[in-house]
Motif scaffolding. Sequence first.
Motif, short mmCIF file in Angstrom:
data_model
loop_
_atom_site.label_atom_id
_atom_site.label_comp_id
_atom_site.label_asym_id
_atom_site.label_seq_id
_atom_site.Cartn_x
_atom_site.Cartn_y
_atom_site.Cartn_z
N VAL A 114 -34.54 -8.06 12.97
CA VAL A 114 -35.80 -8.53 12.10
C VAL A 114 -35.65 -10.05 12.44
CG1 VAL A 114 -36.46 -9.01 9.77
CG2 VAL A 114 -35.10 -7.00 10.21
N ARG A 115 -36.94 -10.63 12.78
CA ARG A 115 -37.25 -11.78 13.24
C ARG A 115 -37.52 -12.68 11.98
NH1 ARG A 115 -37.83 -14.53 17.69
NH2 ARG A 115 -38.10 -12.50 19.10
N ILE A 116 -36.86 -13.74 11.98
CA ILE A 116 -36.84 -14.73 10.65
C ILE A 116 -37.52 -16.02 10.92
CG2 ILE A 116 -35.58 -15.73 8.84
CD1 ILE A 116 -35.43 -12.80 8.41
N ASP A 117 -37.03 -16.60 12.22
CA ASP A 117 -37.65 -17.93 12.48
C ASP A 117 -37.62 -19.18 11.32
OD1 ASP A 117 -37.66 -17.31 15.30
OD2 ASP A 117 -39.64 -16.54 15.01
N GLU A 118 -36.86 -19.25 10.81
CA GLU A 118 -36.86 -20.21 9.58
C GLU A 118 -35.84 -21.34 9.54
OE1 GLU A 118 -35.87 -20.40 4.68
OE2 GLU A 118 -36.72 -18.50 5.62
N ILE A 119 -36.20 -22.54 9.74
CA ILE A 119 -35.47 -23.47 9.76
C ILE A 119 -34.77 -23.88 8.34
CG2 ILE A 119 -35.52 -26.09 9.87
CD1 ILE A 119 -37.98 -25.89 11.58
N ILE A 120 -33.25 -24.09 8.49
CA ILE A 120 -32.58 -24.01 7.16
C ILE A 120 -32.48 -25.78 6.69
CG2 ILE A 120 -30.34 -23.37 6.49
CD1 ILE A 120 -32.15 -21.00 7.09
N VAL A 121 -32.83 -25.87 5.51
CA VAL A 121 -32.70 -27.19 4.99
C VAL A 121 -31.95 -26.99 3.83
CG1 VAL A 121 -34.63 -28.01 6.28
CG2 VAL A 121 -34.90 -27.18 4.06
N TRP A 122 -31.23 -28.34 3.34
CA TRP A 122 -30.63 -28.31 1.97
C TRP A 122 -30.36 -29.96 1.56
CZ3 TRP A 122 -28.22 -26.49 6.59
CH2 TRP A 122 -27.29 -27.54 7.20
N ASP A 123 -30.14 -29.92 0.14
CA ASP A 123 -30.19 -31.28 -0.22
C ASP A 123 -28.71 -31.87 -0.38
OD1 ASP A 123 -32.90 -31.38 -0.66
OD2 ASP A 123 -32.91 -30.33 -2.67
N GLU A 124 -27.59 -30.87 -0.76
CA GLU A 124 -26.48 -31.16 -0.77
C GLU A 124 -25.68 -30.35 -0.07
OE1 GLU A 124 -25.13 -33.78 -2.83
OE2 GLU A 124 -27.19 -34.23 -3.45
N PRO A 125 -24.43 -30.86 0.62
CA PRO A 125 -23.47 -30.13 1.22
C PRO A 125 -22.64 -29.32 0.26
CG PRO A 125 -22.95 -32.44 1.42
CD PRO A 125 -24.39 -32.30 0.59
N MET A 126 -21.73 -28.48 1.00
CA MET A 126 -20.70 -27.85 0.23
C MET A 126 -19.43 -28.41 0.49
SD MET A 126 -22.10 -23.76 -0.39
CE MET A 126 -20.57 -23.21 -1.10
N ASN A 127 -18.71 -28.69 -0.51
CA ASN A 127 -17.24 -29.23 -0.12
C ASN A 127 -16.16 -28.35 -0.20
OD1 ASN A 127 -18.45 -31.94 0.14
ND2 ASN A 127 -18.26 -32.13 -2.31
N GLU A 128 -16.36 -26.85 -0.36
CA GLU A 128 -15.60 -26.05 0.08
C GLU A 128 -15.21 -25.46 1.27
OE1 GLU A 128 -16.56 -22.55 -2.47
OE2 GLU A 128 -17.60 -23.85 -3.86
N PRO A 129 -13.89 -25.74 1.84
CA PRO A 129 -13.69 -25.04 3.06
C PRO A 129 -13.96 -23.72 3.45
CG PRO A 129 -11.66 -25.20 1.82
CD PRO A 129 -12.68 -25.76 1.08
N PHE A 130 -14.37 -23.53 4.85
CA PHE A 130 -15.02 -21.98 5.03
C PHE A 130 -13.51 -21.34 5.50
CE2 PHE A 130 -16.25 -18.87 7.89
CZ PHE A 130 -17.18 -17.97 7.20
N GLU A 131 -13.39 -20.15 5.00
CA GLU A 131 -12.11 -19.48 5.62
C GLU A 131 -12.74 -18.08 6.28
OE1 GLU A 131 -9.15 -18.38 2.60
OE2 GLU A 131 -9.31 -20.59 1.57
N ARG A 132 -12.38 -18.15 7.37
CA ARG A 132 -12.85 -17.17 8.42
C ARG A 132 -11.79 -15.68 8.00
NH1 ARG A 132 -14.71 -18.41 13.60
NH2 ARG A 132 -14.52 -20.41 14.14
N LYS A 133 -12.52 -14.50 7.64
CA LYS A 133 -12.05 -13.25 7.39
C LYS A 133 -11.97 -12.26 8.66
CE LYS A 133 -13.27 -13.45 2.56
NZ LYS A 133 -13.82 -15.06 2.69
N GLU A 134 -10.98 -11.62 8.83
CA GLU A 134 -10.79 -10.51 9.78
C GLU A 134 -11.92 -9.67 9.96
OE1 GLU A 134 -7.58 -7.52 11.62
OE2 GLU A 134 -7.06 -8.82 10.15
#
Length: 421
Positions: free
Chosen positions: A231-251
Amino acid sequence: MDERIQKLIDSAKTKFGLGDYYLETHGFFRNVNIFNETIYTFYMEWFPKHVAKPDDDSNPEGTAVIEFNLHAGKFERTIFVMGKTYAKDGIAFPNMDFNDIIKWIEEETGLIYGKQFQLRRQQEREFYFEGCIDGIAVSPGAFIEVNLDQDGKLTLFSVTGPFPSKNMVIEETYHLSLEKIEHLAKEQLKLIEYPSDEQKKIIPVYGVEEIFVTNDGRSTIPYELDDSPYVRIDEIIVWDEPMNEPFERKEIRWFEDITAEQAFSNEPSPDSFPITKEEQDRCVQSVKDFLRQVYPNDTGKWLLKTLKRNKGYIHATVRANYRDDGVFQRKLEIIIDANRFQAVNYLDNEMMLRIFDQFQAPDEVTVTKEEAFEKIKEWFELKPVYIYDFDQKQYVLCGKIDCQYGVNAASGEVILLDELI
């Protein structure tokens, strides 16, 4: 054992002459083809009785790996490991007669030589065929490979990709020529920075970006390396505030446990289900949350291109929201849990791109696009191809614009692109 499974095992043993083999393992896997059909495959690994198992759990020399397509009801892959076979009274062509090989392929596949497949190249006892429609190539590609040993015994047989049937083809007479579409051909000439590993240098080159032109010459279809449904989306991703939670990769669990009932009933794979508008919206939010965590300062710098299902997950392809002249562009593959709509893992090609930071910078461009076009236009290629149109769900006749040569944008030298990288 399920009688249907036993029948397939017995058939493989007899057909491929595996009397001196024993069945080590077997099972099912499934995938979704470009027509959004779920294809179940029964696989077997047969070990030679007299050959010891390697200590590293790899398959011993002479192992027969065999796959049977339940959808087509045909064997579509047989590989004898290391090109060594201990088969007796199996598939063999002692005279290595080309016509005998063609006849056998036709019997195995139900395809007609010259109509649906044709010889691409031959190297001694290795035969490579490609799919076609009355001699015209198809895209996505379809391939058949047959390898024989010195005695003419089969060591490899492989059928890959879709071979279209007549009812899937819009047949017409080919009308295109380079003279008629020269303006489109010129548009496909792009200035690209090629990383030359041999020279450890970035080389500015005018090269042709492959594209398909419809037979009426009025429109184009991009050349896609990935032919799976998306499915084609073609959307620029914008945000106002970052998230301060670390990202944990899952297997990631790439292998599915497929039962015989699922396979023989042809249960649709979840990968064949459409991604609904609600699911698309939730995936966009998942991508945004991921970027806020991992790339918190990059608001507006990423473009969500596509979403597609794969092995129970949804893969989001994200590209940098800019394009430089490099062959390789910055790209992310974000893997989303299709039930919880949370990113669980990702791939980033930044490390690969950093390798090129050590290369010598490109020389100054001194050749214009117009000059480059005049230098190589005689080597432009326009070949008829039947391409699968996902909108029409049929194969349509197109011309493929391509060129094996490019122009060094600094020196003006005409070069063979295959020799560059």
